[in-house]
Design an enzyme around this catalytic site. Structure first.
Site, PDB file in Angstrom:
ATOM      1  N   CYS A   6     -20.827 -13.011 -21.732  1.00 46.52           N
ATOM      2  CA  CYS A   6     -21.625 -11.846 -22.155  1.00 46.52           C
ATOM      3  C   CYS A   6     -22.083 -11.020 -20.954  1.00 46.52           C
ATOM      4  O   CYS A   6     -22.822 -11.498 -20.094  1.00 46.52           O
ATOM      5  CB  CYS A   6     -22.814 -12.322 -22.978  1.00 46.52           C
ATOM      6  N   CYS A  17     -25.807 -10.650 -20.641  1.00 46.15           N
ATOM      7  CA  CYS A  17     -26.431 -11.859 -20.100  1.00 46.15           C
ATOM      8  C   CYS A  17     -26.319 -11.879 -18.580  1.00 46.15           C
ATOM      9  O   CYS A  17     -27.269 -12.261 -17.879  1.00 46.15           O
ATOM     10  CB  CYS A  17     -25.774 -13.107 -20.681  1.00 46.15           C
ATOM     11  N   CYS A  48     -22.889   8.255 -26.331  1.00 47.36           N
ATOM     12  CA  CYS A  48     -22.814   6.854 -25.893  1.00 47.36           C
ATOM     13  C   CYS A  48     -21.639   6.620 -24.943  1.00 47.36           C
ATOM     14  O   CYS A  48     -20.472   6.851 -25.300  1.00 47.36           O
ATOM     15  CB  CYS A  48     -22.700   5.950 -27.127  1.00 47.36           C
ATOM     16  N   CYS A  81     -19.136   4.065 -26.220  1.00 47.16           N
ATOM     17  CA  CYS A  81     -18.280   4.638 -27.266  1.00 47.16           C
ATOM     18  C   CYS A  81     -17.138   5.447 -26.647  1.00 47.16           C
ATOM     19  O   CYS A  81     -15.995   5.391 -27.100  1.00 47.16           O
ATOM     20  CB  CYS A  81     -19.104   5.524 -28.199  1.00 47.16           C
TER      21      CYS A  81
END
Length: 627
Positions: free
Chosen positions: A191, A194, A535, A538
């Site tokens: 991740c 993370c 974004c 995106c």
């Protein structure tokens, strides 16, 4: 006649057209030449022990150091301003060890910043022997910076032991139950969020050691049973535990945010009051107040504090051990009382509610407080709407709500028209709201041009039903609207872009008005992306998503690849969109259960996701056809 000698200096590597070329000039009097950009007596100014670097001295400063850390900053950047004192403190400490830190004002030295691909501020780069090695991504504290530079400067340097406790199935239960307060991060090794959190979390853990507040982490992919037990559905998920009891973490996910939040969590969530006057002087005037009376600290007191922690920051909590104060406030021992402020007193409801069950759990007490702290017709605000007004059906009456003394009569005049209707429809939550505070919501309802001083909307199953504006708002008008709502005679309002007249690209463009037909009623599987035009993630996904659509149009034409601008269109109630991009797969034979995509947004992972979720019958038929 004086002669001038021009020397050309060739250096290995290539130079861009706009780069300043290093020059050697021969002094007319025959002195030793000076070199601009390389060697020589180049002055480097220091600011708080940080080397101030420019195009003229950059190569000189960087090339002569075995190791140097350089910050590219902008004077107007808030993050840069926050970093400045930490960076200076680190520079002062490291200078004693012969390790230097530098900084470049990237707004002045734009070409230098471009040369090193600086696209945001601050960007901190590590240079070794004149070459950029990596970008610094650790915590922005002096200690983290010092540790980082020591680690890279000394091959034998051993970093200090991590302050974060590593949890596994073997020690998880014991650790969370043996600590009065502990923060646990559930993470996944792959991740990226993370990984970004890791240095911030480590720095916070180090700082909180002085407060005896431990931080821990657990690999949710390795310890899936524990992750499932605590409802972890994404990474990173941070949970606060108090002697084994779980509470959601609601703070910021950076070093200072974690420290600030956990220090606040260490404080008692309820204020002890020793007199009735002290309690009344601190009661909130516009919201419910919660007060409990105990003769001594006992199990019920512990449960009450647990409930207060559950609702921390949402209501004002008080407790007393004083018998005289309790008697004056009409409190019973081991009882929790919710007092409504005077502005919400009416003949339709009680002025206070009491929780008298002496064996109740903190969850039960919190649920009781949450329910009873909502007036029959209270004020919905931006700060309390997520706590009090998420339950639907919800009816909101928008007008110029103002409970200050000079305007309270006007506010109550409208509210008193709502109360009798709310009393007869207690299966619906009623609230008033300030029209200025909810200007954007009123626009989304299509009511911004109503011209009326009072507007009304109902929210049912995440659909919006605006009331036709009336010149004279009354109880009868509101009552008639509620009757139509309950009878299903109202049409929901959808914020929507126009339905595209042409679909030229491989990705089908869907809007709110066409969503039902294009996604929910089609007999095909649908992969739908909810995006925002601004974004960055995106935008990065767009070419991958287009390529996926092109490939699937040939290999699996029964899957529609679609997208919808979730900022310009209302999202269907079945789809939860909390960030961008959000991707769902909707099976042709199971439209009511969209499947969220949570993997890496690569072409390979998306194709695997589609292949895995494609309606089984179609998939089997397709395989037979291919065979």
């Amino acid at each position: 006649m004086r002669c001038y000698l021009l020397l050309l200096l060739f250096i290995g590597g290539s130079c861009g057209q706009d780069e300043a070329e290093p020059k050697i000039t021969l002094d007319p009097d025959g002195e030793i030449p000076s070199v601009e950009g390389f060697g020589g007596n180049i002055d480097v100014v220091e600011d708080d022990d940080v080397l101030v670097l420019t195009r003229d001295n950059f190569l000189h400063a960087v090339n002569e150091k075995d190791i140097i850390l350089v910050e590219f900053y902008a004077p107007w950047c808030g993050h840069c301003k926050q970093l400045a004192p930490e960076y200076a403190a680190a520079a002062k400490e490291l200078k004693e060890d012969g390790i230097r830190l530098g900084k470049v004002d990237a707004t002045k030295e734009q070409e230098l910043a471009k040369e090193f691909l600086v696209s945001g501020y601050p960007t901190i780069k590590l240079f070794k022997n004149g070459q950029p090695v990596e970008d610094y991504s650790g915590a922005r504290t002096s200690k983290a910076l010092v540790d980082y530079m020591h680690m890279h400067a000394d091959p034998n340097y051993v970093p200090p032991k991590s302050a974060v406790i590593v949890l596994t199935a073997a020690n998880f239960s014991k650790t969370i139950t043996s600590n009065d307060l502990i923060l646990v991060e559930f993470y996944a090794p792959w991740c990226r969020h993370c990984k970004a959190l890791e240095p911030e979390y480590e720095a916070a853990a180090h700082d909180l050691q002085a407060n005896n507040i431990p931080l821990a982490k657990i690999d949710g992919t390795e310890e899936k049973e524990i992750a499932d037990e605590y409802g972890v559905s994404g990474y990173p998920t941070m949970l606060v535990f108090r002697s084994g009891r779980k509470f959601d973490y609601k703070g910021k996910r950076d070093h200072s945010g974690i420290v600030e939040y956990m220090k606040e969590q260490a404080k008692l969530p309820s204020r002890e009051v020793k007199t009735a006057v002290e309690a009344q002087n601190n009661f909130a005037r516009k919201d419910a107040n919660v007060i409990a009376y105990f003769s001594e600290k006992n199990d019920m007191f512990d449960e009450y504090i647990g409930a207060a922690n559950e609702l921390r920051g949402k209501l004002s909590f008080f407790h007393t051990f004083d018998e005289a104060a309790a008697e004056h406030l009409k409190l019973k021992v081991n009882t929790v009382t919710i007092h409504m402020p005077e502005i919400y007193h009416s003949k339709y409801e009680d002025k206070s509610s009491k929780y008298t069950k002496t064996t109740g759990t903190y969850k039960e007490i919190a649920a009781f407080i949450s329910k009873k702290s909502i007036p029959l017709v209270g004020q919905r605000t931006r700060s309390n709407m997520e706590f009090k007004y998420t339950t639907q059906p919800l009816v909101v009456v928008y007008y110029d709500v103002n409970f200050s003394h000079q305007y309270v009569k006007d506010t109550q005049f409208i509210r008193n028209k709502i109360l009798p209707v709310a009393d007869k429809n207690r299966d619906i939550i009623f609230a008033i709201a300030n029209e200025e505070e909810f200007e954007e919501e009123i626009k989304s309802l299509g009511l911004e041009d109503s011209g009326e001083s009072v507007n009304v909307a109902a929210f049912v199953n995440n659909l919006k039903y605006p009331m036709e504006p009336e010149e004279d708002f009354s109880s009868d008008v509101l009552s008639e609207f509620i009757k139509k709502l309950k009878a299903g005679k109202l049409t929901p309002h959808l914020k929507s872009q126009s339905v595209p007249k042409r679909q030229d690209g491989p990705v089908r463009v869907v809007v709110a008005k066409s969503f039902e037909e294009e996604v929910m009623l089609t007999k095909k599987d649908v992969l739908i992306e909810f995006y925002a035009p601004w974004c960055g993630h995106c935008k990065n996904l767009e070419p991958v998503y287009k390529k996926l659509a092109k490939q699937l149009s040939t290999t699996n034409p029964d899957v529609v690849v679609a997208k919808m601008d979730a900022t310009a269109n209302d999202v269907h109630p079945l789809f939860k969109v909390e960030g961008f991009p959000t991707i769902y797969f909707v099976k042709a034979n199971d439209k009511d259960n969209p499947i969220p995509f949570s993997g890496d947004r690569s072409l390979k992972k998306l194709k695997e996701f589609v292949a895995q979720e494609t309606s089984s019958d179609d998939g089997e038929d397709k395989q037979r056809d291919e065979l």
